[in-house]
Design an enzyme around this catalytic site. Structure first.
Site, PDB file in Angstrom:
ATOM      1  N   ARG A   1      -9.004   7.267   4.309  1.00  0.00           N
ATOM      2  CA  ARG A   1      -8.616   6.078   3.531  1.00  0.00           C
ATOM      3  C   ARG A   1      -8.368   6.461   2.068  1.00  0.00           C
ATOM      4  O   ARG A   1      -7.425   6.002   1.450  1.00  0.00           O
ATOM      5  CB  ARG A   1      -9.701   4.990   3.656  1.00  0.00           C
ATOM      6  CG  ARG A   1      -9.742   4.394   5.057  1.00  0.00           C
ATOM      7  CD  ARG A   1     -11.030   3.650   5.342  1.00  0.00           C
ATOM      8  NE  ARG A   1     -11.172   2.412   4.608  1.00  0.00           N
ATOM      9  CZ  ARG A   1     -12.264   1.668   4.637  1.00  0.00           C
ATOM     10  NH1 ARG A   1     -13.314   2.047   5.362  1.00  0.00           N
ATOM     11  NH2 ARG A   1     -12.315   0.542   3.949  1.00  0.00           N
TER      12      ARG A   1
ATOM     13  N   ARG B   1     -21.912  -1.551   3.679  1.00  0.00           N
ATOM     14  CA  ARG B   1     -21.344  -2.903   3.810  1.00  0.00           C
ATOM     15  C   ARG B   1     -21.605  -3.496   5.204  1.00  0.00           C
ATOM     16  O   ARG B   1     -21.470  -2.853   6.217  1.00  0.00           O
ATOM     17  CB  ARG B   1     -19.836  -2.856   3.575  1.00  0.00           C
ATOM     18  CG  ARG B   1     -19.133  -4.152   3.979  1.00  0.00           C
ATOM     19  CD  ARG B   1     -17.757  -4.276   3.444  1.00  0.00           C
ATOM     20  NE  ARG B   1     -16.871  -3.208   3.855  1.00  0.00           N
ATOM     21  CZ  ARG B   1     -15.656  -3.035   3.349  1.00  0.00           C
ATOM     22  NH1 ARG B   1     -15.197  -3.839   2.425  1.00  0.00           N
ATOM     23  NH2 ARG B   1     -14.911  -2.036   3.760  1.00  0.00           N
TER      24      ARG B   1
ATOM     25  N   ARG C   1       0.815  -1.222   0.000  1.00  0.00           N
ATOM     26  CA  ARG C   1       0.000   0.000   0.000  1.00  0.00           C
ATOM     27  C   ARG C   1       0.841   1.260   0.000  1.00  0.00           C
ATOM     28  O   ARG C   1       0.293   2.352  -0.048  1.00  0.00           O
ATOM     29  CB  ARG C   1      -0.841  -0.004   1.283  1.00  0.00           C
ATOM     30  CG  ARG C   1      -2.315  -0.187   1.081  1.00  0.00           C
ATOM     31  CD  ARG C   1      -2.918  -0.201   2.470  1.00  0.00           C
ATOM     32  NE  ARG C   1      -4.306   0.059   2.490  1.00  0.00           N
ATOM     33  CZ  ARG C   1      -5.232  -0.895   2.564  1.00  0.00           C
ATOM     34  NH1 ARG C   1      -4.891  -2.151   2.541  1.00  0.00           N
ATOM     35  NH2 ARG C   1      -6.492  -0.558   2.661  1.00  0.00           N
TER      36      ARG C   1
HETATM   37  P1  AP5 Z   1      -8.570  -3.331   4.169  1.00  0.00           P
HETATM   38  O1  AP5 Z   1      -9.329  -4.351   4.916  1.00  0.00           O
HETATM   39  O2  AP5 Z   1      -7.541  -3.781   3.181  1.00  0.00           O
HETATM   40  O3  AP5 Z   1      -9.614  -2.345   3.519  1.00  0.00           O
HETATM   41  P2  AP5 Z   1      -9.632  -1.542   2.140  1.00  0.00           P
HETATM   42  O4  AP5 Z   1      -8.462  -1.643   1.224  1.00  0.00           O
HETATM   43  O5  AP5 Z   1     -10.003  -0.182   2.575  1.00  0.00           O
HETATM   44  O6  AP5 Z   1     -10.611  -2.305   1.317  1.00  0.00           O
HETATM   45  P3  AP5 Z   1     -12.033  -2.747   1.701  1.00  0.00           P
HETATM   46  O7  AP5 Z   1     -12.027  -4.056   2.409  1.00  0.00           O
HETATM   47  O8  AP5 Z   1     -12.763  -1.626   2.399  1.00  0.00           O
HETATM   48  O9  AP5 Z   1     -12.661  -2.822   0.255  1.00  0.00           O
HETATM   49  P4  AP5 Z   1     -12.782  -3.986  -0.783  1.00  0.00           P
HETATM   50  O10 AP5 Z   1     -12.157  -3.520  -2.060  1.00  0.00           O
HETATM   51  O11 AP5 Z   1     -12.331  -5.320  -0.245  1.00  0.00           O
HETATM   52  O12 AP5 Z   1     -14.367  -3.965  -0.983  1.00  0.00           O
HETATM   53  P5  AP5 Z   1     -15.484  -5.099  -0.829  1.00  0.00           P
HETATM   54  O13 AP5 Z   1     -15.261  -6.203  -1.814  1.00  0.00           O
HETATM   55  O14 AP5 Z   1     -15.681  -5.514   0.590  1.00  0.00           O
HETATM   56  O15 AP5 Z   1      -7.800  -2.360   5.167  1.00  0.00           O
HETATM   57  C1  AP5 Z   1      -8.424  -1.836   6.315  1.00  0.00           C
HETATM   58  C2  AP5 Z   1      -7.409  -1.049   7.139  1.00  0.00           C
HETATM   59  O16 AP5 Z   1      -6.330  -1.928   7.572  1.00  0.00           O
HETATM   60  C3  AP5 Z   1      -6.669   0.097   6.412  1.00  0.00           C
HETATM   61  O17 AP5 Z   1      -7.424   1.282   6.400  1.00  0.00           O
HETATM   62  C4  AP5 Z   1      -5.396   0.203   7.258  1.00  0.00           C
HETATM   63  O18 AP5 Z   1      -5.633   0.857   8.462  1.00  0.00           O
HETATM   64  C5  AP5 Z   1      -5.068  -1.254   7.565  1.00  0.00           C
HETATM   65  N1  AP5 Z   1      -4.216  -1.869   6.543  1.00  0.00           N
HETATM   66  C6  AP5 Z   1      -4.532  -2.956   5.777  1.00  0.00           C
HETATM   67  N2  AP5 Z   1      -3.528  -3.261   4.938  1.00  0.00           N
HETATM   68  C7  AP5 Z   1      -2.537  -2.355   5.181  1.00  0.00           C
HETATM   69  C8  AP5 Z   1      -1.255  -2.119   4.627  1.00  0.00           C
HETATM   70  N3  AP5 Z   1      -0.788  -2.891   3.629  1.00  0.00           N
HETATM   71  N4  AP5 Z   1      -0.519  -1.088   5.105  1.00  0.00           N
HETATM   72  C9  AP5 Z   1      -0.971  -0.307   6.100  1.00  0.00           C
HETATM   73  N5  AP5 Z   1      -2.191  -0.453   6.674  1.00  0.00           N
HETATM   74  C10 AP5 Z   1      -2.968  -1.470   6.225  1.00  0.00           C
HETATM   75  O19 AP5 Z   1     -16.740  -4.242  -1.318  1.00  0.00           O
HETATM   76  C11 AP5 Z   1     -17.226  -3.143  -0.553  1.00  0.00           C
HETATM   77  C12 AP5 Z   1     -18.759  -3.163  -0.536  1.00  0.00           C
HETATM   78  O20 AP5 Z   1     -19.245  -2.925  -1.843  1.00  0.00           O
HETATM   79  C13 AP5 Z   1     -19.363  -4.514  -0.093  1.00  0.00           C
HETATM   80  O21 AP5 Z   1     -20.498  -4.261   0.672  1.00  0.00           O
HETATM   81  C14 AP5 Z   1     -19.727  -5.215  -1.416  1.00  0.00           C
HETATM   82  O22 AP5 Z   1     -20.845  -6.067  -1.262  1.00  0.00           O
HETATM   83  C15 AP5 Z   1     -20.026  -4.035  -2.321  1.00  0.00           C
HETATM   84  N6  AP5 Z   1     -19.595  -4.268  -3.695  1.00  0.00           N
HETATM   85  C16 AP5 Z   1     -18.472  -4.917  -4.118  1.00  0.00           C
HETATM   86  N7  AP5 Z   1     -18.399  -4.916  -5.466  1.00  0.00           N
HETATM   87  C17 AP5 Z   1     -19.486  -4.222  -5.913  1.00  0.00           C
HETATM   88  C18 AP5 Z   1     -19.974  -3.855  -7.206  1.00  0.00           C
HETATM   89  N8  AP5 Z   1     -19.324  -4.201  -8.324  1.00  0.00           N
HETATM   90  N9  AP5 Z   1     -21.127  -3.128  -7.279  1.00  0.00           N
HETATM   91  C19 AP5 Z   1     -21.801  -2.779  -6.139  1.00  0.00           C
HETATM   92  N10 AP5 Z   1     -21.400  -3.104  -4.896  1.00  0.00           N
HETATM   93  C20 AP5 Z   1     -20.255  -3.813  -4.775  1.00  0.00           C
END
Ligand code: AP5
Length: 242
Positions: free
Chosen positions: A201, A145, A106
């Site tokens: 974020r 979500r 990241r």
């Molecule tokens: P992390 O858990 O990695 O969260 P993120 O990258 O912010 O990603 P998300 O899990 O929020 O999103 P996603 O892309 O997986 O979406 P999803 O498929 O669930 O990180 C969380 C925290 O941990 C960070 O902020 C940081 O603090 C820390 N961290 C983690 N890794 C780190 C690193 N490498 N370095 C430093 N800190 C770190 O989809 C979202 C929603 O949308 C769901 O409800 C889903 O049903 C819906 N959805 C999905 N696709 C679609 C679509 N095509 N159309 C409509 N709705 C959809």
């Protein structure tokens, strides 16, 4: 002494490089939604640093205590912590044919650390799938979500509601009705899934994470996927590019 099967596997490990894939995209892009499908298809595990950190917070380990406040505010955890977690995890037996990195690297520092770690074993990242979604779409996705904590299964009040969902007279979901389709257990919302934390974020994503693309693009391994379409269509496009 190595038994026959292990000797054969070790021999092949020298000839067949591991599939090392990064699934890249902003918060809410659908990484957690799509990665399990890649796992099913390629039979390699999804390594989500977010899931690993949330497990550490739930267990209140030393790492979890350090990460908790930062995560809730939508800020990045230190490079040192996440690189350490990944360095250990990619040596596990289930990664012997490869792995999918979800949420890592990241920052450029994490990217360089990953490259160095892999290079020390004669390996490198061989695929980056970049999910793109405009920022203005993400707030609705993130704030709607709900997740099943144990499995990480992800639902959405509008786009992927659980079968059990009931709404009140204003159309809002009734929290007690939010249950996992498979186990019937209660769903929860992540503490960082708020409009306020999303501002941090997204800020970090654009400033610290997007530059990673310029690092991998010259290697010719980056494929762009339009993630601003229905989840099934995102999967079709992703699958065709795998
Ligand atoms: P992390 O858990 O990695 O969260 P993120 O990258 O912010 O990603 P998300 O899990 O929020 O999103 P996603 O892309 O997986 O979406 P999803 O498929 O669930 O990180 C969380 C925290 O941990 C960070 O902020 C940081 O603090 C820390 N961290 C983690 N890794 C780190 C690193 N490498 N370095 C430093 N800190 C770190 O989809 C979202 C929603 O949308 C769901 O409800 C889903 O049903 C819906 N959805 C999905 N696709 C679609 C679509 N095509 N159309 C409509 N709705 C959809």
């Amino acid at each position: 002494m190595e038994d026959g099967k292990a000797a054969v596997e070790n021999k092949y490990a020298k000839f067949f490089p591991r599939k090392i894939m990064i699934v890249f995209g902003p918060p809410g892009a659908g990484k957690g939604t799509q990665c399990p499908k890649i796992t099913d298809m390629l039979n390699i595990p999804q390594l989500s640093t977010g899931d690993m950190l949330r497990a550490a917070v739930a267990d209140q380990t030393e790492i979890g205590k350090k990460a908790q406040g930062l995560m809730k505010a939508g800020k990045l955890v230190s490079d040192e912590i996440v690189v350490g977690i990944i360095a250990d995890r990619i040596q596990a037996d289930d990664c012997k044919h490869g792995f999918i990195l979800d949420g890592f690297p990241r920052t450029l520092e994490q990217t360089k650390a990953l490259d160095a770690l892999l290079a020390s074993r004669g390996e490198c990242v061989n695929s980056v799938m970049a999910l793109s979604v405009p920022d203005e779409i993400l707030e609705e996705r993130i704030c709607g979500r709900w997740i099943h904590k144990k499995s990480g299964r992800s639902y959405h009040v509008k786009f992927a509601p659980p079968k059990s969902m009931e709404t009140d007279s204003s159309g809002k979901p009734i929290p007690e009705s939010m249950k996992d389709d498979e186990t019937g257990e209660a769903l929860m919302q992540r503490p960082d899934d708020t409009a306020k934390a999303l501002v941090n974020r997204l800020k970090d994503y654009h400033k610290m994470t997007v530059p990673i693309m310029s690092h991998y693009k010259p290697h010719g391994i980056v494929k762009q996927v339009n993630a601003n379409q229905k989840p099934d269509l995102v999967w079709s496009e992703l699958e065709s590019k795998l």
